[in-house]
Design a protein around this motif. Sequence first.
Motif, mmCIF file in Angstrom:
data_model
loop_
_atom_site.group_PDB
_atom_site.id
_atom_site.type_symbol
_atom_site.label_atom_id
_atom_site.label_comp_id
_atom_site.label_asym_id
_atom_site.label_seq_id
_atom_site.Cartn_x
_atom_site.Cartn_y
_atom_site.Cartn_z
ATOM 1 N N SER A 288 0.859 -1.185 0.000
ATOM 2 C CA SER A 288 0.000 0.000 0.000
ATOM 3 C C SER A 288 0.897 1.236 0.000
ATOM 4 O O SER A 288 1.016 1.929 1.005
ATOM 5 C CB SER A 288 -0.922 -0.016 1.227
ATOM 6 N N PRO A 289 1.577 1.520 -1.125
ATOM 7 C CA PRO A 289 2.546 2.620 -1.155
ATOM 8 C C PRO A 289 1.870 3.975 -0.980
ATOM 9 O O PRO A 289 0.802 4.228 -1.541
ATOM 10 C CB PRO A 289 3.175 2.492 -2.542
ATOM 11 N N THR A 290 2.514 4.821 -0.195
ATOM 12 C CA THR A 290 1.950 6.157 0.069
ATOM 13 C C THR A 290 3.025 7.229 -0.114
ATOM 14 O O THR A 290 3.310 7.623 -1.230
ATOM 15 C CB THR A 290 1.349 6.217 1.482
ATOM 16 N N GLY A 291 3.630 7.678 0.983
ATOM 17 C CA GLY A 291 4.575 8.783 0.906
ATOM 18 C C GLY A 291 5.869 8.410 0.214
ATOM 19 O O GLY A 291 6.308 7.258 0.233
ATOM 20 N N ILE A 292 6.521 9.420 -0.391
ATOM 21 C CA ILE A 292 7.788 9.196 -1.084
ATOM 22 C C ILE A 292 8.627 10.457 -1.006
ATOM 23 O O ILE A 292 8.105 11.578 -1.037
ATOM 24 C CB ILE A 292 7.534 8.785 -2.559
ATOM 25 N N VAL A 293 9.950 10.272 -0.882
ATOM 26 C CA VAL A 293 10.860 11.407 -0.856
ATOM 27 C C VAL A 293 12.200 10.972 -1.417
ATOM 28 O O VAL A 293 12.625 9.815 -1.249
ATOM 29 C CB VAL A 293 11.011 11.966 0.582
ATOM 30 N N ALA A 294 12.884 11.890 -2.124
ATOM 31 C CA ALA A 294 14.203 11.618 -2.692
ATOM 32 C C ALA A 294 15.250 12.389 -1.895
ATOM 33 O O ALA A 294 15.067 13.568 -1.595
ATOM 34 C CB ALA A 294 14.243 12.035 -4.161
ATOM 35 N N ARG A 295 16.348 11.689 -1.578
ATOM 36 C CA ARG A 295 17.428 12.319 -0.808
ATOM 37 C C ARG A 295 18.760 11.663 -1.150
ATOM 38 O O ARG A 295 18.930 10.469 -0.980
ATOM 39 C CB ARG A 295 17.153 12.193 0.700
ATOM 40 N N GLU A 296 19.695 12.471 -1.657
ATOM 41 C CA GLU A 296 21.065 12.032 -1.901
ATOM 42 C C GLU A 296 21.138 10.719 -2.676
ATOM 43 O O GLU A 296 21.851 9.787 -2.304
ATOM 44 C CB GLU A 296 21.820 11.917 -0.574
ATOM 45 N N GLY A 297 20.385 10.659 -3.765
ATOM 46 C CA GLY A 297 20.445 9.492 -4.632
ATOM 47 C C GLY A 297 19.632 8.302 -4.168
ATOM 48 O O GLY A 297 19.647 7.240 -4.819
ATOM 49 N N ARG A 298 18.923 8.451 -3.055
ATOM 50 C CA ARG A 298 18.080 7.370 -2.559
ATOM 51 C C ARG A 298 16.613 7.794 -2.560
ATOM 52 O O ARG A 298 16.298 8.974 -2.404
ATOM 53 C CB ARG A 298 18.494 6.964 -1.138
ATOM 54 N N ILE A 299 15.739 6.808 -2.718
ATOM 55 C CA ILE A 299 14.301 7.043 -2.707
ATOM 56 C C ILE A 299 13.726 6.317 -1.496
ATOM 57 O O ILE A 299 13.925 5.112 -1.318
ATOM 58 C CB ILE A 299 13.641 6.504 -3.988
#
Length: 684
Positions: A288-299
């Motif tokens: 049940s995917p919800t929030g997402i954020v990208a940081r320093e080449g990682r998701i």
Amino acid sequence: MRPVALLIALVLGLGGIAFAQESGIGGFDRDALAAREEFRLGVQAYNRSAFNEAILSFERSLSFKPGEALILDWLGRAYYRSGMEDTALRQWRSAVDAYGPSSRETLVLSSRIETVRNRRSLFPSLDDEIRYVEAGTYPGLSGDIRIYRQPTTVLPLDDGSVWVVAYGSNEIVRIDVNGIVRQRQRGPLNGFDRPYDMVRGQDGRLYLSEFRGGRVSILSSQGEWQGYIGSKGRGEGMFIGPQNLTIDAEGYLYVVDYGNKRISKFDPDGAFVLSFGGRSEGFAGLLSPTGIVAREGRIYAADSLARRIYIFDSNGDYLGILISEGLRGPESLTLLDDGRILASDANRLLIIDPNSALIRELGLLGNPRVRIAGARADGNGNILAANFEGDEVSVMTPLDDMAAGLFVQIERVISDNFPRITVEVQVQDRRRRPIVGLDARNFLITEEGRTAGERNFLSAAFLSETSDISILLDRSPAALSMQPDLNVAIRDIRAAGSRIVSLISAGEQPLRERIEGSAPSLSALTAAARGSSSSYSLRWRFDMGLRLAATDLLNGAKKRAVVFVSSGNLGELAFEQYGLSELAAYLANNGIIFYGVMLGGNPASEEIRYLCEQTGGQVLSLYRSEGITPVLKGLNTKAVGSYTLSYRTGLPTDFGRAYLPVEAEVYLMERSGRDATGYFPPIE
């Protein structure tokens, strides 16, 4: 008027300030007259931003009238703006004692003392215990008027307003800091179809996911619809229930495809790149995917059903689990400026450190109906939480900021067009962060307790697109050997587009290099920056050069910066006259940002880094791939809490010798602050 009558008028015309009193033997107190004249000169110097001159005048005034509360108050102001905060606090404490415990002036001054004293010892860290509480709301329903329904996220803007994505009413609504609706957008002719999340791309365009529409709308920076990415379906680049969005450092868009239980990646132009999140070796797949954020080449992707946050690389390869326990039902994830992640989790706001996987509860909503579908930090130090079930956006503010209120300073009073008075007011929180988005409704200007007449709101500096720069040049022997790099630095600084106010050579005796006008040619600017070989010395003076560079900015644009071009080492005499903390305070207390441009690929000293951190600036390597120009162009969009208002005074002038008081009060939701000062009108 006879000389005696004029003298009496001058003595008594002090707006209620008891500088001059009868001596008791039929004459007048000459020391009080001298104190009043020096005080007048000090106030006028302060309002010209000549703070050292003001300090000398106030000190002389005190020598004639020791312990006078008003003089002590102003002396503290002048020391504060000069960066000498310890001395300022001592003067203000003495003024409080002289005013007395029950006076109105003591209340204002005590608040100022507490804010400055606490601010100087506040260095929040990852393990701090700051709690956020609800300071107000942007309700979806006001009486019988429906404003919007079922907010799912918010997108704060630089002007203090915020886009509210309203899932239930199929629209995005822009609301200012006072809760006033400024704009509505409902999409193209067929409208939005259950909009869910919105992010800003690197080019300023907005991306809006439409849950039921199975697509992502592309909007202009102003919210006008421009086109679609994707369509409904299960194929590559298609969606079933797109929800949360994020943009990585390279401008790629990631879309949480809830119905297909995957994440899709698109390039900045909207072309499909890849999908990931399905079952793979060592990973059971998103449920049940919800929030997402990208940081320093990682998701980082949240799963509300698994109650976990997973880690992927930018190619979609599964890297592991960031959080496996302690979550109730995570939804949105947002990257904060310090690299931590803000998460909404049922009715809670959480801070997550990606390096340590530590979780701390930041605050919670206690409303009967709560589901925080999205949350983001705004430019005023708040967190805006979209309460889907409660039909409102909650404005969450640090508890300590609620108690301390707003830090309001009347920075300058201009009386040249008397009786029309212009007042420049700085509004910040207790950590020196600017408060933006205010307008006339947030300000009250009074004179002697009465509302000032014919008030006008003239300008808000955060809306300005102009900025000033003073270039400070390292004149060490090491810098002399880096002339090619210096030429590149000057070229890139000039390309940023700010007005170049001065070019300061920080030699043994710092001086202003001669440049013609505010837009000198590149060749003339480069030649002036190079100087002569005699300009360079082991005894070069960083501290005096920085003071001179900063002083040149005081009466210019409110968006302003000193750009220091350096070899990286400040030399043995760097702080011979002015200390590091004093220099940092001088810059910060006058709204001046410090940037350090490093020549030769050299690292910056700790002192340079400190000045950048304390003023909101940045250390810039001349060899950074994108160059230094984009960062310096960002000065035009920096948040500034300076406002200019005017009013028509009705107070008597007593031939220009009267000290006329003025007070500014600022209100924003449940927070407020005020400052009281005064000025002298032109001599008639």
